[in-house]
Design a protein around this motif. Structure first.
Motif, short mmCIF file in Angstrom:
data_model
loop_
_atom_site.label_atom_id
_atom_site.label_comp_id
_atom_site.label_asym_id
_atom_site.label_seq_id
_atom_site.Cartn_x
_atom_site.Cartn_y
_atom_site.Cartn_z
N TYR A 109 0.69 -3.41 -2.00
CA TYR A 109 1.19 -2.04 -2.20
C TYR A 109 1.03 -1.22 -0.93
N ARG A 110 -0.12 -1.34 -0.28
CA ARG A 110 -0.39 -0.56 0.93
C ARG A 110 0.59 -0.91 2.04
N GLU A 111 0.88 -2.20 2.17
CA GLU A 111 1.84 -2.64 3.20
C GLU A 111 3.22 -2.06 2.94
N GLN A 112 3.65 -2.09 1.68
CA GLN A 112 4.96 -1.56 1.33
C GLN A 112 5.01 -0.04 1.49
N ARG A 113 3.92 0.60 1.21
CA ARG A 113 3.84 2.07 1.34
C ARG A 113 3.98 2.48 2.80
N LEU A 114 3.34 1.75 3.68
CA LEU A 114 3.40 2.06 5.11
C LEU A 114 4.79 1.81 5.68
N SER A 115 5.47 0.81 5.14
CA SER A 115 6.80 0.46 5.67
C SER A 115 7.90 1.32 5.08
N GLY A 116 7.57 2.18 4.11
CA GLY A 116 8.57 3.05 3.52
C GLY A 116 9.33 2.43 2.36
N LYS A 117 8.90 1.26 1.90
CA LYS A 117 9.58 0.61 0.78
C LYS A 117 9.23 1.27 -0.55
N ILE A 118 8.16 2.07 -0.57
CA ILE A 118 7.78 2.78 -1.78
C ILE A 118 7.68 4.27 -1.44
N PRO A 119 8.80 4.95 -1.27
CA PRO A 119 8.74 6.37 -0.94
C PRO A 119 8.32 7.20 -2.14
N ARG A 120 7.55 8.26 -1.90
CA ARG A 120 7.13 9.11 -3.00
C ARG A 120 8.18 10.17 -3.32
N SER A 121 9.02 10.45 -2.35
CA SER A 121 10.11 11.40 -2.57
C SER A 121 11.23 11.10 -1.58
N ASP A 122 12.32 11.80 -1.76
CA ASP A 122 13.46 11.60 -0.85
C ASP A 122 13.11 12.05 0.56
N ARG A 123 12.21 13.03 0.68
CA ARG A 123 11.86 13.55 1.99
C ARG A 123 10.80 12.70 2.68
N VAL A 124 9.89 12.13 1.88
CA VAL A 124 8.79 11.34 2.45
C VAL A 124 9.10 9.86 2.26
N LYS A 125 9.58 9.21 3.30
CA LYS A 125 9.96 7.81 3.21
C LYS A 125 8.76 6.88 3.46
N SER A 126 7.98 7.19 4.47
CA SER A 126 6.81 6.36 4.77
C SER A 126 5.61 7.27 5.01
N VAL A 127 4.44 6.70 5.00
CA VAL A 127 3.22 7.48 5.15
C VAL A 127 2.42 6.95 6.34
N THR A 128 1.38 7.67 6.68
CA THR A 128 0.51 7.27 7.78
C THR A 128 -0.64 6.43 7.25
N PRO A 129 -1.32 5.69 8.12
CA PRO A 129 -2.51 4.94 7.68
C PRO A 129 -3.57 5.83 7.04
N ARG A 130 -3.65 7.06 7.48
CA ARG A 130 -4.64 7.97 6.89
C ARG A 130 -4.39 8.18 5.40
N THR A 131 -3.13 8.25 5.01
CA THR A 131 -2.78 8.46 3.60
C THR A 131 -3.22 7.28 2.74
N VAL A 132 -2.93 6.06 3.18
CA VAL A 132 -3.33 4.90 2.38
C VAL A 132 -4.85 4.71 2.43
N ASN A 133 -5.49 5.16 3.50
CA ASN A 133 -6.95 5.13 3.53
C ASN A 133 -7.53 6.04 2.46
N LEU A 134 -6.91 7.19 2.28
CA LEU A 134 -7.35 8.12 1.24
C LEU A 134 -7.15 7.50 -0.14
N GLU A 135 -6.02 6.86 -0.35
CA GLU A 135 -5.75 6.23 -1.65
C GLU A 135 -6.78 5.13 -1.93
N LEU A 136 -7.11 4.36 -0.90
CA LEU A 136 -8.13 3.33 -1.06
C LEU A 136 -9.47 3.97 -1.43
#
Length: 339
Positions: A109-136
């Motif tokens: 999931y984290r890999e796909q989130r970073l690559s933009g394959k799981i966008p949270r909205s139309d405006r936010v396609k990909s996220v930074t490593p800091r975001t997935v670190n927070l989710e972890l």
């Protein structure tokens, strides 16, 4: 196993709990929902084998998130934000059973989130490593808390997952000349409260929300008492008589200032001061801490003033101390050479 509607209008649940070769259980209900609930109940009973050990845990990860939020997350200032982030991640992972949730599933999931394959909205396609670190961190803390509450007995499935290493963000601060320029622009602003709020931030290291949200009963003799802080702990910071004279003498629990964030942004623009992304008002807090250390302040005292619970956060300002790593000038090998 089946649920069918009968000619009399009722719903019949027909269940073979132990398979086709076992006994058959039939029961009629007034509604389809009741029949389905009965069918599900018998299935669960058939799968539970208490003589083989603990009851099978059929909770989904979203169920754990809900349990965590009701028992603990609701007390956190960012509890709702954490709950939303974890629920989004759960759905993106297919909302697995809690017993099937593991490091590999989260890593994918984290890999796909970073690559933009799981966008949270139309405006936010990909996220930074800091975001997935927070989710972890959110999921890891959730499982740890549920273990403390005896609501999760298995090991934390993410305890061995490492965070991504990220570079420290730039911590900009204002020079004395920039401070003078900014205060002049604040004085000329239409907001009569702007200059005072900026002075409070520069004099006490307060966050913008803490200074802007001050009430009359938080101003004591020579001190400002900050309450409902990010660390959940109150802190008192001394102020000069000159600054206290600019503050209201009211002791009532009423707000002293009107919101003026946009006025501050315009003042910064007029002063020609640019800041790193996300540090518009926080640069005032960085400025206090940086000058505090440059003027010979103690790092432990700074920790108490800023209200940091972890000294490692405060240590970001240690390099501003006048004697920081000064031994490098005296003990380097060139100093031993005669040139």
């Amino acid at each position: 196993m089946a649920v069918n509607k009968l000619s009399n209008g009722k719903w019949q649940a027909q269940v073979f709990p132990n398979g086709r070769d076992g006994r058959r259980v039939r029961r009629q209900f007034a509604t389809k929902g009741e029949a389905l609930a009965f069918e599900r109940h018998l299935k669960e009973q058939a799968q539970d084998k208490p003589w083989l050990g603990e009851k099978i845990d059929r909770r989904r990860v979203t169920d754990l998130v809900e349990t965590w939020f009701n028992a603990h997350g609701v007390t956190l200032s960012d509890g709702v934000k954490r709950k939303g982030a974890m629920e989004f991640a759960c759905l993106a992972m297919g909302n697995p059973l809690a017993t099937e949730f593991n490091a590999k599933l989260f890593a994918t999931y984290r890999e796909q989130r970073l690559s933009g394959k799981i966008p949270r909205s139309d405006r936010v396609k990909s996220v930074t490593p800091r975001t997935v670190n927070l989710e972890l961190a959110y999921f890891r803390a959730m499982f740890n808390e549920l273990k403390r509450l005896d609501d999760w007995i298995a090991p934390n499935p993410l305890e061995n997952v490492r965070e991504f290493k990220i570079s420290e963000s730039e911590m900009a601060y204002l020079t004395l000349e920039e401070i003078k320029s900014l205060l002049a622009e604040c004085e000329n602003s239409r907001s009569k409260d702007l200059a005072t709020i900026v002075k409070i931030c520069l004099a006490t290291g307060a966050r913008w929300s803490e200074a802007e949200g001050l009430k009359g009963n938080q101003i004591r003799t020579g001190q400002i008492i900050y309450v409902k802080t990010k660390s959940k702990k109150n802190r008192a910071v001394p102020i000069t008589e000159k600054l206290q004279a600019e503050l209201s003498s009211s002791r009532k629990a009423q707000l002293l200032f009107k919101p003026c964030y946009s006025a501050f942004r315009k003042a910064m623009q007029r002063a020609g001061i640019e800041t790193p992304a996300g540090q518009l008002t926080h640069i005032l807090r960085h400025t206090f801490a940086s000058h505090f250390m440059m003027n010979g302040g103690n790092i432990l005292v700074l920790q108490r003033i800023l209200g940091h619970t972890d000294i490692k956060v405060t240590m970001r300002y240690a390099h501003f101390a006048p004697d920081h790593l000064s031994e490098a000038m005296l003990l380097n090998p060139l100093q031993s050479l005669t040139i």
